[in-house]
Design a protein around this motif. Structure first.
Motif, mmCIF file in Angstrom:
data_model
loop_
_atom_site.group_PDB
_atom_site.id
_atom_site.type_symbol
_atom_site.label_atom_id
_atom_site.label_comp_id
_atom_site.label_asym_id
_atom_site.label_seq_id
_atom_site.Cartn_x
_atom_site.Cartn_y
_atom_site.Cartn_z
ATOM 1 N N TRP A 58 60.803 53.883 -71.623
ATOM 2 C CA TRP A 58 61.944 53.010 -71.930
ATOM 3 C C TRP A 58 62.096 52.734 -73.348
ATOM 4 O O TRP A 58 61.070 53.135 -74.278
ATOM 5 C CB TRP A 58 61.498 51.585 -71.589
ATOM 6 C CG TRP A 58 61.367 51.404 -70.117
ATOM 7 C CD1 TRP A 58 62.446 50.955 -69.294
ATOM 8 C CD2 TRP A 58 60.272 51.743 -69.262
ATOM 9 N NE1 TRP A 58 62.014 51.149 -67.885
ATOM 10 C CE2 TRP A 58 60.518 51.272 -67.704
ATOM 11 C CE3 TRP A 58 58.948 51.920 -69.492
ATOM 12 C CZ2 TRP A 58 59.725 51.654 -66.687
ATOM 13 C CZ3 TRP A 58 58.033 52.328 -68.561
ATOM 14 C CH2 TRP A 58 58.472 51.969 -67.054
ATOM 15 N N ASP A 108 63.378 41.948 -70.714
ATOM 16 C CA ASP A 108 64.330 42.195 -69.519
ATOM 17 C C ASP A 108 64.070 43.524 -69.104
ATOM 18 O O ASP A 108 64.846 43.742 -67.795
ATOM 19 C CB ASP A 108 65.796 42.481 -70.395
ATOM 20 C CG ASP A 108 66.242 41.109 -71.114
ATOM 21 O OD1 ASP A 108 65.999 40.170 -70.741
ATOM 22 O OD2 ASP A 108 66.668 41.306 -72.167
ATOM 23 N N LEU A 109 63.080 43.857 -69.366
ATOM 24 C CA LEU A 109 62.819 45.377 -68.656
ATOM 25 C C LEU A 109 62.015 45.189 -67.224
ATOM 26 O O LEU A 109 61.024 44.297 -67.314
ATOM 27 C CB LEU A 109 61.973 46.018 -69.748
ATOM 28 C CG LEU A 109 62.493 46.768 -71.049
ATOM 29 C CD1 LEU A 109 61.292 47.417 -71.699
ATOM 30 C CD2 LEU A 109 63.594 47.485 -70.743
ATOM 31 N N ASP A 110 62.089 45.927 -66.396
ATOM 32 C CA ASP A 110 61.551 45.952 -65.079
ATOM 33 C C ASP A 110 60.537 46.978 -65.204
ATOM 34 O O ASP A 110 60.384 48.154 -65.144
ATOM 35 C CB ASP A 110 62.566 46.586 -63.709
ATOM 36 C CG ASP A 110 61.916 46.323 -62.642
ATOM 37 O OD1 ASP A 110 60.767 45.659 -62.520
ATOM 38 O OD2 ASP A 110 62.264 47.121 -61.680
ATOM 39 N N LEU A 111 59.107 46.530 -65.688
ATOM 40 C CA LEU A 111 58.057 47.222 -66.006
ATOM 41 C C LEU A 111 57.045 46.867 -64.788
ATOM 42 O O LEU A 111 56.777 45.944 -64.204
ATOM 43 C CB LEU A 111 57.573 46.845 -67.238
ATOM 44 C CG LEU A 111 58.256 46.796 -68.409
ATOM 45 C CD1 LEU A 111 57.509 46.333 -69.781
ATOM 46 C CD2 LEU A 111 58.678 48.446 -68.713
ATOM 47 N N GLN A 112 56.269 48.130 -64.436
ATOM 48 C CA GLN A 112 54.968 47.970 -63.879
ATOM 49 C C GLN A 112 53.654 48.063 -64.620
ATOM 50 O O GLN A 112 53.891 49.475 -65.192
ATOM 51 C CB GLN A 112 54.880 49.126 -62.554
ATOM 52 C CG GLN A 112 56.007 48.658 -61.545
ATOM 53 C CD GLN A 112 56.009 49.393 -60.466
ATOM 54 O OE1 GLN A 112 55.621 50.336 -60.233
ATOM 55 N NE2 GLN A 112 56.547 48.955 -59.062
ATOM 56 N N HIS A 139 52.509 41.151 -69.642
ATOM 57 C CA HIS A 139 53.620 41.020 -70.745
ATOM 58 C C HIS A 139 52.795 40.512 -72.112
ATOM 59 O O HIS A 139 53.438 40.650 -73.190
ATOM 60 C CB HIS A 139 54.604 39.856 -70.192
ATOM 61 C CG HIS A 139 55.533 40.590 -69.216
ATOM 62 N ND1 HIS A 139 56.540 41.390 -69.765
ATOM 63 C CD2 HIS A 139 55.595 40.642 -67.927
ATOM 64 C CE1 HIS A 139 57.157 41.882 -68.657
ATOM 65 N NE2 HIS A 139 56.601 41.359 -67.521
ATOM 66 N N GLU A 161 55.145 54.624 -68.911
ATOM 67 C CA GLU A 161 54.331 53.963 -68.097
ATOM 68 C C GLU A 161 53.062 55.078 -68.023
ATOM 69 O O GLU A 161 52.869 56.032 -68.698
ATOM 70 C CB GLU A 161 54.725 54.533 -66.453
ATOM 71 C CG GLU A 161 54.797 56.076 -66.228
ATOM 72 C CD GLU A 161 55.330 56.339 -64.784
ATOM 73 O OE1 GLU A 161 54.868 55.719 -63.927
ATOM 74 O OE2 GLU A 161 55.955 57.427 -64.666
#
Length: 403
Positions: free
Chosen positions: A128, A138-142, A169, A192
């Motif tokens: 990202w 706003d990021l869809d993070l794992q 976070h 990731e």
């Protein structure tokens, strides 16, 4: 002319010096190659090898008159970038092993590296590119993820790290703010974290001509130091990994790469796919392992630069290991303390055919110099690039014996 004097530079100086090719070393800190019997001339440089002042110096009358036509071997990414961006001017005076910027940018700028991988359908970690702190939310993070620079040296030389890990976070925000102290916002990437340590990292060391892969071998990084996000390999083993060849060939063909190239991957245990991490367009840390396996990359690079044909390498000998003892001992201790290894397992790993990064009975002084410089850095808490000092060319030494 070798820009840098670390163990990578030593490997080049030894291979070329043993063939009777005179080597000049330029660096700010006298490291292992500085003390080699195969280094004929030494130039003390007052600053970074990516400084525009180095370009001015290389184009000035003093080195141009005595070293005109010399083959330039940069050892660090910042020197690669400097030469590639000024390829036309430097090519008038020197023979270059570095491609022009339109080629080099695909390796030096990770934003372009991963864009290339996406276009070629090469597996790579999810990445990202946040524009600011607000974009992080706003990021869809794992988690976990890592914060890393688009250009590696910009973080490595300031924080002595290649990446910053975040498992929440809150940690991500802290890591991002730390990165912003030394990087512009558009230079920061989130990526990731592929599970597993350095032992899941594999590389293809290659020699290319205009994007065509001519010779190559594959290797596995057994240990790195530090063990989490290593600044460099400490123990590497030549192993056959056929799956890396088609991936690397697509990348090198797209770039139009020539000369020595290392393409790094990590095996993702979640899907058993090799995923692209990095590309080096210069001699990398363990390039002398290739020599021990029958692939003399520095000499092939030299011959390509001067337009001279070279003999084709013979069959690759696998099973040989490369060891940088100065960093592998602390790496082994870190693994033992973390419960990832044991003293007996570490000792067993050292048994077998091994080539050393610095130590050599026929050229012993670099090992002494390497150790002394390391001890000096620790005692003074020095950064890898110390305060400037006036440049001075030392007297020319006796030439090494020709073969």
């Amino acid at each position: 002319m070798i820009l840098g004097s670390d163990f990578k530079a030593l490997g080049v100086a030894r291979r070329l010096g043993r063939r009777g090719i005179a080597c000049t070393v330029l660096d700010a800190v006298p490291r292992s190659a500085w003390f080699s019997r195969y280094t004929r001339q030494r130039i003390r440089w007052p600053g970074s090898l990516g400084d525009e002042r180095l370009l001015t110096f290389l184009l000035s009358s003093e080195p141009a008159s005595s070293l005109q036509g010399a083959v330039l071997f940069p050892m660090q990414d910042e020197a690669v970038e400097l030469i590639s961006r000024h390829h036309t001017e430097l090519a008038r005076l020197y023979r270059l092993t570095t491609p022009p910027w339109e080629v080099a940018r695909w390796a030096l700028d990770k934003r372009l590296t991963y864009r290339m991988a996406q276009e070629l359908d090469i597996p790579a970690p999810r990445t990202w590119y946040p524009t600011d702190e607000q974009a992080l939310a706003d990021l869809d993070l794992q988690f976990p993820v890592i914060v890393k620079p688009a250009i590696s040296v910009h973080l490595q030389y300031t924080l002595r790290l290649k990446a910053l890990e975040a498992r929440s976070h809150a940690e991500l925000l802290s890591a991002y703010r730390q990165a912003r102290t030394v990087l512009e916002a558009d230079e920061i990437l989130l990526q990731e974290l592929i599970p597993g340590g350095g032992q899941l990292q594999y590389s293809l060391g290659a020699f290319c001509e205009n994007g065509q892969l001519l010779y190559a071998l594959t290797a596995r990084r057994r240990r790195q130091y530090p063990i989490d996000y290593g600044l460099g390999s400490s123990f590497v083993e030549a192993v056959e990994v056929p799956a890396l060849y088609p991936l690397a060939e697509k990348l090198l063909r797209f770039m139009g790469a020539s000369g020595m190239v290392e393409v790094e991957f990590k095996l993702d245990p979640r899907d058993e796919r090799y995923k692209l991490l990095d590309i080096n367009l210069r001699p990398w840390g363990w390039h002398t392992l290739c020599v021990a396996c029958g692939l003399d990359l520095p000499y092939l690079q030299y011959c390509q630069a001067i337009g001279q044909a070279s003999d084709s390498p013979g069959p690759i000998r696998y099973g040989v290991r490369w060891l940088r003892l100065l960093t592998d001992l602390p790496a082994g201790l870190q693994e033992i303390r973390a419960g990832l290894s044991s003293p007996l397992a570490y000792l067993r790993s050292l048994v077998g055919p091994t080539t050393f990064s610095v130590f050599s009975l026929t050229d012993p002084l670099p090992a002494v110099g390497d150790l002394l410089v390391a001890l000096l850095r620790v005692s003074r808490l020095q950064a890898p690039h110390p305060a400037p000092c006036p440049p001075a060319t030392l007297p020319q030494e006796a030439a090494p014996p020709a073969r």
